[in-house]
Scaffold this active site. Structure first.
Site, PDB file in Angstrom:
ATOM      1  N   HIS A 116      -6.465  -8.740  -2.291  1.00 38.70           N
ATOM      2  CA  HIS A 116      -5.411  -8.843  -3.307  1.00 38.70           C
ATOM      3  C   HIS A 116      -5.637  -7.747  -4.336  1.00 38.70           C
ATOM      4  O   HIS A 116      -6.736  -7.607  -4.874  1.00 38.70           O
ATOM      5  CB  HIS A 116      -5.432 -10.201  -3.988  1.00 38.70           C
ATOM      6  N   HIS A 161      -3.562  -5.253  -7.636  1.00 38.83           N
ATOM      7  CA  HIS A 161      -2.433  -5.112  -8.547  1.00 38.83           C
ATOM      8  C   HIS A 161      -1.893  -3.686  -8.424  1.00 38.83           C
ATOM      9  O   HIS A 161      -1.616  -3.032  -9.428  1.00 38.83           O
ATOM     10  CB  HIS A 161      -2.859  -5.406  -9.981  1.00 38.83           C
ATOM     11  N   TYR A 218       6.087   3.527  10.579  1.00 42.87           N
ATOM     12  CA  TYR A 218       4.765   2.932  10.375  1.00 42.87           C
ATOM     13  C   TYR A 218       4.826   1.710   9.472  1.00 42.87           C
ATOM     14  O   TYR A 218       3.963   0.824   9.554  1.00 42.87           O
ATOM     15  CB  TYR A 218       3.772   3.978   9.861  1.00 42.87           C
TER      16      TYR A 218
END
Length: 234
Positions: free
Chosen positions: A108, A110, A135
């Site tokens: 994860h 930002h 892609y």
């Protein structure tokens, strides 16, 4: 070797060698993401599944400066058994592993362009970006938007796992979601695959924003060709 992270899921044992390999991989990935500008300050988290246990970065840890010995080790019941206090997104990571048995590594971040995309407006709620490059279709696939909730809100895990289940039932399994105002969560069977999803997703967001969100999606016949040739999940 990334394959060291993928141990036998049918047993509760987590050999020290596998845990140590997973620690090194998390540190390596965190260092790489920081060096290339995908993460900043203490934003983001990384985890790996090792057997029935999980390793995850500590809460408020800077991903570019991780100490392998301080990574949080959590057992099969969700109890932390070693390391600093686990990231507040631990529940989300654990639920992703439960919902997608192929997942062994979760990232994860930002990432700037993906957070910016949620502020500027995504393409669709079920597809945050149009399939503008081959892609993106092959490496990323469909990426739904998860409406804003505070960091660590347990309701996010319910929303994410529901989207995983819905897409799997439809024959187009997902590898990522985009949390509104917080950034992407991506996963894969190994660190390299998860990284490839993250990188292609962020770069496609960058392309779309740089071109003022004008490019049209690839035509249907082009996407069908990618599906038949490369088994793209689109």
């Amino acid at each position: 070797m990334t394959t060291d992270v993928t141990t036998d899921m049918t047993t509760d044992t987590t050999p020290d060698t596998a845990v140590d390999a997973a620690r090194r991989e998390i540190v390596r990935v965190g260092t790489s993401l920081f060096a290339r500008g995908y993460v900043h300050a203490s934003a983001g988290n990384i985890s790996a599944r090792v057997g029935d246990s999980h390793l995850i970065t500590p809460t408020d840890a800077a991903l570019g400066f991780l100490d392998p010995d301080r990574l949080a080790l959590v057992d099969a019941s969700g109890e932390q058994v070693a390391g600093d206090r686990a990231s507040k997104t631990l529940a989300l990571h654990r639920r992703i592993y439960e919902a997608d048995p192929t997942a062994r590594f979760v990232i994860h971040t930002h990432s700037t362009h993906l957070v910016g995309l949620t502020l500027a407006g995504v393409w669709h709620q079920d597809d945050v970006l149009p399939p503008i490059t081959p892609y993106y279709v092959m490496k990323v696939g469909h990426v739904p938007l998860v409406p804003y909730h505070r960091p660590g809100d347990p309701r996010v895990a319910d929303l994410v796992t529901a989207r995983i289940a819905d897409r799997a039932a439809g024959g187009t399994p997902i590898r990522a979601v985009l949390l509104e105002r917080l950034g992407p969560v991506v996963w894969g069977p190994d660190p390299a695959t998860a990284l490839a999803v993250l990188e292609e997703l962020e770069e496609t967001a960058r392309l779309w924003l740089l071109t003022d969100r004008r490019p049209e999606p690839l035509p249907r016949h082009a996407i069908d060709e990618l599906r038949s040739t490369f088994r793209a999940a689109w």
